[in-house]
Structures are given as structure tokens and as C-alpha cells.
Design an enzyme around this catalytic site. Sequence first.
Site, PDB file in Angstrom:
ATOM      1  CD  GLU A  96      -1.407  -0.375   3.598  1.00  0.00           C
ATOM      2  OE1 GLU A  96      -1.876   0.643   4.121  1.00  0.00           O
ATOM      3  OE2 GLU A  96      -1.764  -1.520   3.898  1.00  0.00           O
ATOM      4  CB  CYS A 109       3.742   7.565   2.368  1.00  0.00           C
ATOM      5  SG  CYS A 109       4.313   6.364   3.580  1.00  0.00           S
ATOM      6  CB  CYS A 120       7.551  -2.094  15.469  1.00  0.00           C
ATOM      7  SG  CYS A 120       9.213  -1.652  14.941  1.00  0.00           S
ATOM      8  CB  SER A 195      11.063   6.216   7.925  1.00  0.00           C
ATOM      9  OG  SER A 195      10.799   5.966   9.283  1.00  0.00           O
ATOM     10  CB  SER A 218      11.100   4.487  14.084  1.00  0.00           C
ATOM     11  OG  SER A 218      10.604   4.801  12.805  1.00  0.00           O
TER      12      SER A 218
HETATM   13  N1  SAH Z   1      10.439   0.515   9.025  1.00  0.00           N
HETATM   14  C1  SAH Z   1      10.555   1.934   8.976  1.00  0.00           C
HETATM   15  C2  SAH Z   1       9.501   2.635   8.157  1.00  0.00           C
HETATM   16  C3  SAH Z   1       8.087   2.169   8.222  1.00  0.00           C
HETATM   17  S1  SAH Z   1       7.046   2.687   9.512  1.00  0.00           S
HETATM   18  C4  SAH Z   1      10.607   2.505  10.367  1.00  0.00           C
HETATM   19  O1  SAH Z   1      10.480   1.748  11.321  1.00  0.00           O
HETATM   20  O2  SAH Z   1      10.830   3.695  10.509  1.00  0.00           O
HETATM   21  C5  SAH Z   1       6.885   4.432   9.487  1.00  0.00           C
HETATM   22  C6  SAH Z   1       6.665   4.995  10.872  1.00  0.00           C
HETATM   23  O3  SAH Z   1       5.357   4.711  11.380  1.00  0.00           O
HETATM   24  C7  SAH Z   1       7.633   4.440  11.888  1.00  0.00           C
HETATM   25  O4  SAH Z   1       8.072   5.462  12.732  1.00  0.00           O
HETATM   26  C8  SAH Z   1       6.765   3.455  12.640  1.00  0.00           C
HETATM   27  O5  SAH Z   1       7.300   3.156  13.886  1.00  0.00           O
HETATM   28  C9  SAH Z   1       5.457   4.197  12.678  1.00  0.00           C
HETATM   29  N2  SAH Z   1       4.282   3.379  12.957  1.00  0.00           N
HETATM   30  C10 SAH Z   1       4.024   2.110  12.591  1.00  0.00           C
HETATM   31  N3  SAH Z   1       2.823   1.716  13.039  1.00  0.00           N
HETATM   32  C11 SAH Z   1       2.301   2.759  13.698  1.00  0.00           C
HETATM   33  C12 SAH Z   1       1.088   2.978  14.399  1.00  0.00           C
HETATM   34  N4  SAH Z   1       0.166   2.019  14.505  1.00  0.00           N
HETATM   35  N5  SAH Z   1       0.907   4.203  14.946  1.00  0.00           N
HETATM   36  C13 SAH Z   1       1.820   5.177  14.821  1.00  0.00           C
HETATM   37  N6  SAH Z   1       2.973   5.039  14.192  1.00  0.00           N
HETATM   38  C14 SAH Z   1       3.228   3.834  13.638  1.00  0.00           C
END
Ligand code: SAH
Length: 347
Positions: A96, A109, A120, A195, A218
Site C-alpha cells: 500500500e 509514502c 515493532c 525512515s 523511529s
Molecule cells: N520501518 C521503517 C519505516 C516504516 S514505519 C521505520 O520503522 O521507521 C513508518 C513509521 O510509522 C515508523 O516510525 C513506525 O514506527 C510508525 N508506525 C508504525 N505503526 C504505527 C502505528 N500504529 N501508529 C503510529 N505510528 C506507527
Amino acid sequence: MGPELTKDIKSFTLVQLQTEMESMGEKSFRAKQLYEWMHKKMARDYGQMGNIPRSLADKCRERYQYTAIETVRMQESKIDGTRKYLFRLSDGNMVESVWMRYKHGNSVCISSQAGCRMGCRFCASTLDGLERNLLPSEMLDQIYAITLHTGERVSNVVVMGSGEPLDNYENLLRFITLLTDENGLNISQRNLTVSTCGIVPKMRELADRKLQMTLAVSLHAATDEKRKQLMPIAERYGLTELMDACVYYFGQTGRRITFEYSLVAGVNDTSEDAGQLSELIGGLNCHVNLIPVNPIKERAYVQSGRRAVEAFKNKLEKNGINVTIRREMGRDIDGACGQLRRRYMES
Ligand code: SAH
């Protein structure tokens, strides 16, 4: 596991494509023509390439694959016009992407992997693990499909969708080369953000390339103990190592780091957390993006309230840290990473 890079015509640089043409006994100007059809005019197949002889198109079809993604679903936010796209890749995998309109231009994005193996806890993209890496062409295809669909130029790209871009490092670098190439979309490095959850050795490798893009890290917690509860990658690389890599990145590139910090009620959003965060990053040239966590139904995390978010921001500001609250866009259309794909696959 998915298509092969060496046979993927839309992932070749112009120079590589020239070599390919020569090895096929073709004139090298054909490379430029093909390249422009693929990356400037965003052709979906050889049939659209007016000045490419059928014989050459047939030879290319035989030797290479030509990735094409298919739009499965598009949702548009009634609140802010944000659009979320669900795409199907050639092998059936889904990814997506999100299109956002800002005053300064349109931003897309994109996803860098189908699924993710970083684990995570609050993230929907990683719940079923990694399916596969995306090819450079498949990262571009998301932008091309959206450009064709909206009829508007994309000026900013953020690699912040599903997947961990630094876990798909070589393909990411090729993607950046193609995206910023003057013979393609010609997007400036400064308008690109990547990111990462903090894969330290790759952050250092990337720093050495001295690209002028923004690296977003992150963080989500200011102590190792707390970070480990939210992000398994914290078991591999501690905060000291991570911060050293950030300092190194700034030293090599002169680009300030963006830290992403998703606020989870009662987990990382107290005044004490803000104080610890200030101490951790206070000496760095950086910017903090606060994101109230987007709850996913598989996990019990709750978004911090408006007040807690404001208080957290104020405390950082008082400590001299640059901070913004991420404007929530597309709240009504499965905003959070991986949610649309997941919902589709479950239904
Ligand atoms: N893997 C990369 C990029 C993808 S996620 C990374 O970890 O940075 C992009 C951002 O969205 C990251 O900061 C991630 O931690 C955050 N993210 C993922 N799921 C989320 C959620 N449910 N609520 C808020 N931020 C979220």
C-alpha cells in the site's frame, strides 16, 4: 523469492541499460528511448512505446520482466483528500501507498517490502512477518501509478510505508538513483525521506554515501528498557550505538535527523519520558515528529490524549528541541501502516 533484479528492465540504470542494448546488438540510443518510456512517460508496457520497433520490444520481453502493479483499491479521505492505494504486484503480493496533498506539493509514502520482519509491537505491517523485498522498479511503480491516476506531479517521496527500507538496502539505493535521475522523475534528494527503525550498520553505510536526503529514525522511547518493549530491533542495537550513528550521519551528510516518536498512552508519553528524550537527543541537530499512535485491533495500545501530546511537545520545546505534531491525515481511511493491506487480506 519474488522477481530477480538482474532481469528486471525497469530497475536498470541508464548506463546498465546501454550495456544491455549493446550486448543485444542494438544501438545504444535505444536505451535512452526505453528509459524515458519507462521512467518519464511511465509506460505500462512496450505496446505504448511509439518509437520502439516491435522486434526490439519482442527481444526485451524475452529477456527481461517488466513489472507492472495493479490498483486493487483506492480510498480517498473526505476530510483532507488523502488517498490510500492498495496495489497488487506481479506475483500477487500486496503493498500500500499513500498520496497526500500539501501546500508545498504532493507527497507519496511508499512501501519498501511486502510485510516486514522487524516486529515493532504497535505496527500492523509486521504482524505476519516479511513476504519479500520490493524491487527498485516496484518502489517506483507505486509513484508512477499514483502520478498517472492523479494526473499531478509528485514532488516529495517518503519511504515510510510498510517494510524496513534499510533491510532492503541495495534495492533502496538503486531506487534512489532512479528516482532522482534527470532522465526520470528527477526528484531532488532533498525531497526524499527514508525512515528506519534503526539498523545501525546500514545507517552508517548510508551516511558514507553523503546523500542529501532526510533520514528519519523511529525512536518511540528514550530508554533501552522501554524501547525493547516496543521494538525488537532495540535488542540488537542499543540507544548509545543508535545515537552515535545519528551523530555520524549528520557529520557525513550535514542533514539533520528526524526522530519519529509515536505516543502511546501510559507507555511513553509522560513528563518523565519527555525529559529523558530531551536528554537523549538534546545535543543533536534534529527534529522530532510526534505521532499519536494509531491503534491497531491486534494490539491493546491506546493513543495518547490531546493534552498529553501537547504537554509532551511543550516540554521538548522548553528544552530547546525542534518538534512538530504530525498532522493526522486520512484518519477515516485506515491511516496506519499496513492496515489497508491487512483488512483486504482478511476479507
Ligand atoms: N520501518 C521503517 C519505516 C516504516 S514505519 C521505520 O520503522 O521507521 C513508518 C513509521 O510509522 C515508523 O516510525 C513506525 O514506527 C510508525 N508506525 C508504525 N505503526 C504505527 C502505528 N500504529 N501508529 C503510529 N505510528 C506507527
